[in-house]
Design a protein around this motif. Structure first.
Motif, mmCIF file in Angstrom:
data_model
loop_
_atom_site.group_PDB
_atom_site.id
_atom_site.type_symbol
_atom_site.label_atom_id
_atom_site.label_comp_id
_atom_site.label_asym_id
_atom_site.label_seq_id
_atom_site.Cartn_x
_atom_site.Cartn_y
_atom_site.Cartn_z
ATOM 1 N N ASP A 107 34.773 -2.072 57.672
ATOM 2 C CA ASP A 107 35.194 -3.291 58.494
ATOM 3 C C ASP A 107 33.736 -3.529 59.220
ATOM 4 O OD1 ASP A 107 37.890 -2.700 58.047
ATOM 5 O OD2 ASP A 107 37.949 -0.859 59.475
ATOM 6 N N VAL A 108 32.692 -3.047 59.078
ATOM 7 C CA VAL A 108 31.445 -3.739 59.690
ATOM 8 C C VAL A 108 30.739 -4.544 58.862
ATOM 9 C CG1 VAL A 108 29.184 -2.570 60.343
ATOM 10 C CG2 VAL A 108 31.258 -1.240 60.500
ATOM 11 N N ASP A 109 30.376 -5.579 59.622
ATOM 12 C CA ASP A 109 29.553 -6.598 58.840
ATOM 13 C C ASP A 109 28.031 -6.099 58.838
ATOM 14 O OD1 ASP A 109 31.405 -8.435 58.591
ATOM 15 O OD2 ASP A 109 31.391 -9.097 60.416
ATOM 16 N N GLY A 110 27.293 -6.485 57.699
ATOM 17 C CA GLY A 110 26.105 -6.274 57.580
ATOM 18 C C GLY A 110 25.158 -7.132 56.885
ATOM 19 N N VAL A 111 23.816 -6.970 56.854
ATOM 20 C CA VAL A 111 22.847 -7.627 55.924
ATOM 21 C C VAL A 111 22.324 -6.814 54.881
ATOM 22 C CG1 VAL A 111 20.984 -9.024 55.795
ATOM 23 C CG2 VAL A 111 22.394 -9.268 57.628
ATOM 24 N N ILE A 112 22.384 -7.031 53.565
ATOM 25 C CA ILE A 112 22.099 -6.231 52.498
ATOM 26 C C ILE A 112 20.795 -6.952 52.041
ATOM 27 C CG2 ILE A 112 22.710 -5.368 50.139
ATOM 28 C CD1 ILE A 112 25.608 -5.772 51.112
ATOM 29 N N LEU A 218 19.504 0.463 60.931
ATOM 30 C CA LEU A 218 19.681 0.822 59.623
ATOM 31 C C LEU A 218 21.021 1.493 59.163
ATOM 32 C CD1 LEU A 218 18.237 0.733 56.447
ATOM 33 C CD2 LEU A 218 17.435 2.869 57.275
ATOM 34 N N MET A 219 21.958 0.938 58.396
ATOM 35 C CA MET A 219 23.407 1.459 58.506
ATOM 36 C C MET A 219 23.188 2.508 57.129
ATOM 37 S SD MET A 219 25.423 -1.850 59.112
ATOM 38 C CE MET A 219 26.959 -1.141 58.719
ATOM 39 N N GLY A 220 22.587 2.081 56.071
ATOM 40 C CA GLY A 220 22.544 2.904 54.748
ATOM 41 C C GLY A 220 21.827 2.212 53.722
ATOM 42 N N PHE A 221 21.486 2.978 52.569
ATOM 43 C CA PHE A 221 20.467 2.693 51.583
ATOM 44 C C PHE A 221 20.897 3.251 50.271
ATOM 45 C CE2 PHE A 221 19.174 6.826 53.136
ATOM 46 C CZ PHE A 221 18.861 7.409 52.003
ATOM 47 N N CYS A 222 20.451 2.539 48.996
ATOM 48 C CA CYS A 222 20.604 3.334 47.922
ATOM 49 C C CYS A 222 19.540 2.576 47.006
ATOM 50 C CB CYS A 222 21.827 2.746 47.133
ATOM 51 S SG CYS A 222 22.165 3.442 45.571
ATOM 52 N N GLY A 223 18.458 3.454 46.748
ATOM 53 C CA GLY A 223 17.243 2.899 46.171
ATOM 54 C C GLY A 223 16.520 2.062 47.059
ATOM 55 N N TYR A 226 19.044 -1.808 50.762
ATOM 56 C CA TYR A 226 19.553 -0.981 52.088
ATOM 57 C C TYR A 226 20.268 -2.119 53.025
ATOM 58 C CZ TYR A 226 15.394 -3.804 54.129
ATOM 59 O OH TYR A 226 14.531 -4.676 54.575
ATOM 60 N N VAL A 227 21.045 -1.438 53.972
ATOM 61 C CA VAL A 227 21.817 -2.398 54.644
ATOM 62 C C VAL A 227 21.932 -2.166 56.032
ATOM 63 C CG1 VAL A 227 24.315 -2.719 55.106
ATOM 64 C CG2 VAL A 227 23.714 -1.766 53.034
ATOM 65 N N THR A 228 21.513 -3.334 56.851
ATOM 66 C CA THR A 228 20.977 -3.287 58.173
ATOM 67 C C THR A 228 22.434 -3.779 58.704
ATOM 68 O OG1 THR A 228 19.961 -5.168 58.321
ATOM 69 C CG2 THR A 228 18.777 -3.178 58.266
ATOM 70 N N GLU A 229 22.599 -3.586 60.333
ATOM 71 C CA GLU A 229 23.577 -4.197 60.960
ATOM 72 C C GLU A 229 23.336 -5.682 60.963
ATOM 73 O OE1 GLU A 229 24.130 -3.076 64.990
ATOM 74 O OE2 GLU A 229 22.145 -2.919 65.206
ATOM 75 N N ARG A 230 24.376 -6.395 60.960
ATOM 76 C CA ARG A 230 24.226 -7.940 61.059
ATOM 77 C C ARG A 230 24.084 -8.440 62.420
ATOM 78 N NH1 ARG A 230 28.394 -12.489 58.687
ATOM 79 N NH2 ARG A 230 27.218 -14.065 59.061
ATOM 80 N N VAL A 231 23.110 -9.448 63.030
ATOM 81 C CA VAL A 231 23.082 -9.920 64.122
ATOM 82 C C VAL A 231 23.519 -11.254 64.210
ATOM 83 C CG1 VAL A 231 21.245 -11.008 65.782
ATOM 84 C CG2 VAL A 231 20.559 -8.882 64.381
#
Length: 428
Positions: A107-112, A218-223, A226-231
């Protein structure tokens, strides 16, 4: 005689009339064909640019392949590759090697963000070479202990930030982030992902500034994905146009549009306070001093509560790294001594080397960026004093370290002036 001439004149008129209709038809047919051809060519060029810029599927496939082979791991891997609860949305990329997308994670918007191998060009008739991978994920090697990895991270931070008293605590913070599944230890695949991320300066600087709320979380990563919260709101002022329209809007009209699409003045004042606080926090921060080398509005955004966020930490560089770069830079004139967009030094024409001290501190550059933004719509009783303080701020010269007292005085006066105007508003 008259009767014989009438049919001939009528036929002649009819012939010219039909010829004119045929000419008009051919003319419009040609213009229609030309419009379709030019429009099709423009769409093709724009689509080609889009497909070259937006290659998120390549990024996802490469990351998930390495995850499934056990090479990398992280807090976002399972959601991206197994559960499909982390997905790529609208493409925001401006470089084919640096993929940026809006995305959703539950349910969370982010930037990848993801790094893709560089685009290799080839001659017509040749087979295209495969794309080079952005990250190899070969460090740390199998058998590396946690203590050895801690030492690797410490030395890397030292090379980026210089000798700092708090580096050990920063290493502990990074190892905590690297433990993606929060099981109390960092596995080899998690360590490889964390190491790849640390090679990206924007990730490291984002972590440094995150604790004070200046950058998206920073919300998460894989390699190295990475995903940050969306402004939700960006750029700092103006409006983001769809990519086909961006190139067609004249610069003069764009500047006017940028001023139209801004919040009310009290909210602009609160956003500006956030930029001044960012300047204050990176002046002598916990991990050294930093320089703001690109204050373009596109690098900043703000939240629903009108709190400023630095959306592109690449605009900031550590003072230690800046000095090293300047020392190695050959110059003939002052214009050669430029780092990024806004960080300048002077040229030592005898040594043919750039000096290490910036000609303008962060605060002067921030005030220059805020001048038009703040002065438009300013309450009349405040305008004269605000304008005076902004111009005094813009006149600052030399590094902040050489002028601590004047720098602090101007910064505090500006913050106090703005705070008096917004402290009573509901957004404060």
């Amino acid at each position: 005689m008259a009767r014989g001439l009438f049919p001939r004149a009528w036929i002649k008129k009819s012939f010219f009339f039909q010829a004119r209709i045929s000419f008009v038809r051919v003319k419009y047919l040609f213009l229609t064909w030309l419009t379709v051809f030019v429009g099709g060519w423009v769409i093709y060029v724009q689509y080609s640019n889009y497909t070259e810029l937006c290659r998120g599927h390549e990024c996802k496939n490469a990351i998930c392949d390495k995850y499934r082979r056990g090479i990398i791991d992280g807090s976002a891997c399972s959601s991206l590759c197994d559960k499909d609860t982390l997905y790529l949305g609208r493409c925001l990329s401006t470089s084919p090697n640096n993929q940026v997308y809006t995305g959703g994670w539950g349910d969370v918007d982010g930037v990848i963000r993801c790094q893709v191998g560089e685009v290799l060009h080839y001659e017509l008739g040749e087979e295209p070479e495969p794309r080079r991978e952005a990250a190899v994920f070969d460090k740390p090697t199998r058998g590396t202990s946690v203590e050895k990895f801690r030492e690797m991270v410490f030395n890397h931070l030292k090379s980026k930030l210089g000798e700092q008293a708090n580096l050990a605590s920063l290493v502990t913070q990074i190892l905590s982030v690297a433990d993606g599944n929060k099981d109390g230890h960092v596995s080899l695949p998690e360590a490889r992902s964390a190491w790849a991320l640390l090679q990206l300066d924007e990730v490291l600087l984002g972590l440094l500034l995150q604790e004070r709320g200046h950058t998206p979380r920073l919300m998460g990563f894989c390699g190295d994905l990475y995903v940050t919260e969306r402004v939700p709101y960006g750029p700092l002022y103006g409006v983001s146009l769809p990519w086909p329209l961006e190139a067609w809007v004249p610069s003069g009209a764009r500047r006017s549009m940028d001023q139209w699409f801004t919040p009310s003045w009290p909210r602009k004042a609160k956003i500006s306070m956030g930029l001044l606080e960012l300047v204050e926090d990176i002046f002598h921060g916990n991990y050294g001093s930093f320089l703001m080398c690109d204050l373009s509005a596109g690098h900043f955004g703000y939240t629903d509560r009108h709190d400023l966020r630095l959306t592109d930490p690449r605009a900031i560089v550590s003072e230690d790294a800046f000095r090293r770069t300047m020392r190695a830079l050959h110059c003939e004139k002052d214009d050669d001594c430029l780092f990024g967009v806004d960080c300048r030094t002077s040229c030592d024409v005898v040594q043919k080397r750039c000096r290490e001290e910036v000609t303008q501190p962060n605060l002067a550059k921030a005030c220059r960026a805020l001048r038009d933004y703040l002065l438009r719509g300013t309450p009349s009783e405040l305008r004269e004093e605000l304008e005076r303080q902004l111009y005094a701020c813009m006149a600052l010269r030399g590094s902040a370290g050489q002028m601590d007292m004047e720098h602090s005085l101007i910064l505090n006066n500006l913050k106090a002036l703005l705070w008096r105007q917004i402290s009573h508003t509901k957004d404060s």
